[in-house]
Design a protein around this motif. Sequence first.
Motif, PDB file in Angstrom:
ATOM      1  N   GLN A 102      42.305  37.128  31.590  1.00 22.16           N
ATOM      2  CA  GLN A 102      42.149  38.460  32.151  1.00 22.16           C
ATOM      3  C   GLN A 102      41.109  38.481  33.259  1.00 22.16           C
ATOM      4  O   GLN A 102      40.061  37.830  33.180  1.00 22.16           O
ATOM      5  N   HIS A 103      41.427  39.217  34.318  1.00 26.15           N
ATOM      6  CA  HIS A 103      40.460  39.492  35.394  1.00 26.15           C
ATOM      7  C   HIS A 103      40.461  40.982  35.700  1.00 26.15           C
ATOM      8  O   HIS A 103      40.676  41.394  36.845  1.00 26.15           O
ATOM      9  N   GLY A 104      40.242  41.776  34.639  1.00 28.64           N
ATOM     10  CA  GLY A 104      40.221  43.228  34.823  1.00 28.64           C
ATOM     11  C   GLY A 104      41.624  43.779  35.013  1.00 28.64           C
ATOM     12  O   GLY A 104      42.604  43.018  35.079  1.00 28.64           O
ATOM     13  N   LEU A 112      43.992  34.197  38.552  1.00 29.93           N
ATOM     14  CA  LEU A 112      42.999  34.180  39.632  1.00 29.93           C
ATOM     15  C   LEU A 112      42.277  32.836  39.766  1.00 29.93           C
ATOM     16  O   LEU A 112      42.161  32.281  40.867  1.00 29.93           O
ATOM     17  N   ASP A 113      41.792  32.310  38.652  1.00 28.53           N
ATOM     18  CA  ASP A 113      40.983  31.084  38.738  1.00 28.53           C
ATOM     19  C   ASP A 113      41.815  29.881  39.190  1.00 28.53           C
ATOM     20  O   ASP A 113      41.280  28.957  39.829  1.00 28.53           O
ATOM     21  N   SER A 114      43.104  29.903  38.860  1.00 28.79           N
ATOM     22  CA  SER A 114      43.976  28.811  39.318  1.00 28.79           C
ATOM     23  C   SER A 114      44.275  28.948  40.811  1.00 28.79           C
ATOM     24  O   SER A 114      44.318  27.953  41.543  1.00 28.79           O
ATOM     25  N   ALA A 162      33.179  38.913  44.452  1.00 30.62           N
ATOM     26  CA  ALA A 162      33.475  37.591  45.021  1.00 30.62           C
ATOM     27  C   ALA A 162      34.906  37.156  44.692  1.00 30.62           C
ATOM     28  O   ALA A 162      35.704  36.833  45.584  1.00 30.62           O
ATOM     29  N   GLU A 163      35.245  37.164  43.416  1.00 27.23           N
ATOM     30  CA  GLU A 163      36.583  36.700  43.025  1.00 27.23           C
ATOM     31  C   GLU A 163      37.671  37.635  43.565  1.00 27.23           C
ATOM     32  O   GLU A 163      38.721  37.172  44.029  1.00 27.23           O
ATOM     33  N   THR A 164      37.416  38.935  43.483  1.00 32.01           N
ATOM     34  CA  THR A 164      38.419  39.882  43.974  1.00 32.01           C
ATOM     35  C   THR A 164      38.627  39.713  45.476  1.00 32.01           C
ATOM     36  O   THR A 164      39.760  39.751  45.974  1.00 32.01           O
TER      37      THR A 164
HETATM   38 ZN   LIG Z   1      37.607  34.094  37.148  1.00 30.80          ZN
END
Ligand SMILES: [Zn+2]
Length: 241
Positions: A28-30, A37-39, A156-158
């Motif tokens: 999950q990312h919200g 996302l991380d991939s 950052a990630e978004t």
């Molecule tokens: Zn992440």
Amino acid sequence: MRLSDSTWTDVRDVETDLAVLPVGSTEQHGPHAPLGLDSITAESIADEGAERYAAEHGTEVLVGPTIPVGIAAEHRRFDGTLWVSEDTFRAYVTETIESLAAHGFDRVVVVNGHGGNVDALNELCGQVSRAGDAYTVQYTWFDAVAFDDLGHAGPAETSMIRHLRPELIREDRTEAAAVGGADRWGEWVSGTNLAYDSDSFTDSGAVGDPRDGDAELGAELLDEAAASLSELIAAVETRRE
Ligand SMILES: [Zn+2]
């Protein structure tokens, strides 16, 4: 040079001992950002870093296939999150690196997009290197770029995904992510995080406000990460253990 897009004869004929192996997570990312996302970030940084190294040094870098599931049990109460045990993860990544090394790619940078993978990657990279089959280190992009307070699915990630895959950010849900989110990862007492699972301190799954940041910030972070990865590949290439 992407391994998955190449033929076996391409791989036989390429002259390099360098490889990068993206490792992500499915978690999950919200409510506003994708589970992958991380991939996506790990793979994009691996591609860009390898391309930049090849342009600067005239040597190809093989980009391995992205490992999609990591150590993410801390997000297990959010739907769709997948995880494997640390033992499974260490064995799987170790044997993947060993198989790269068996084909002569024995200088390997593992390009990681997920904080939960870091400890296991450090341990397994050390073991592979000490065993002498390959020299390998892990690179976690958000530890290499200048951005305080990464959070989780925060600015950052978004922003990275706003740059790489803008259609995957649900901008109309970023407010809900922020309102139900946390400012900081964990529940800290005496320097100890009491929380094992993220749902105990964030209702939306986010840490940090994803309304901050934009695609431009994402492009800058990607550029910075690719530059630092290229520099690291050069160091791994010349280092002799
Ligand atoms: Zn992440």
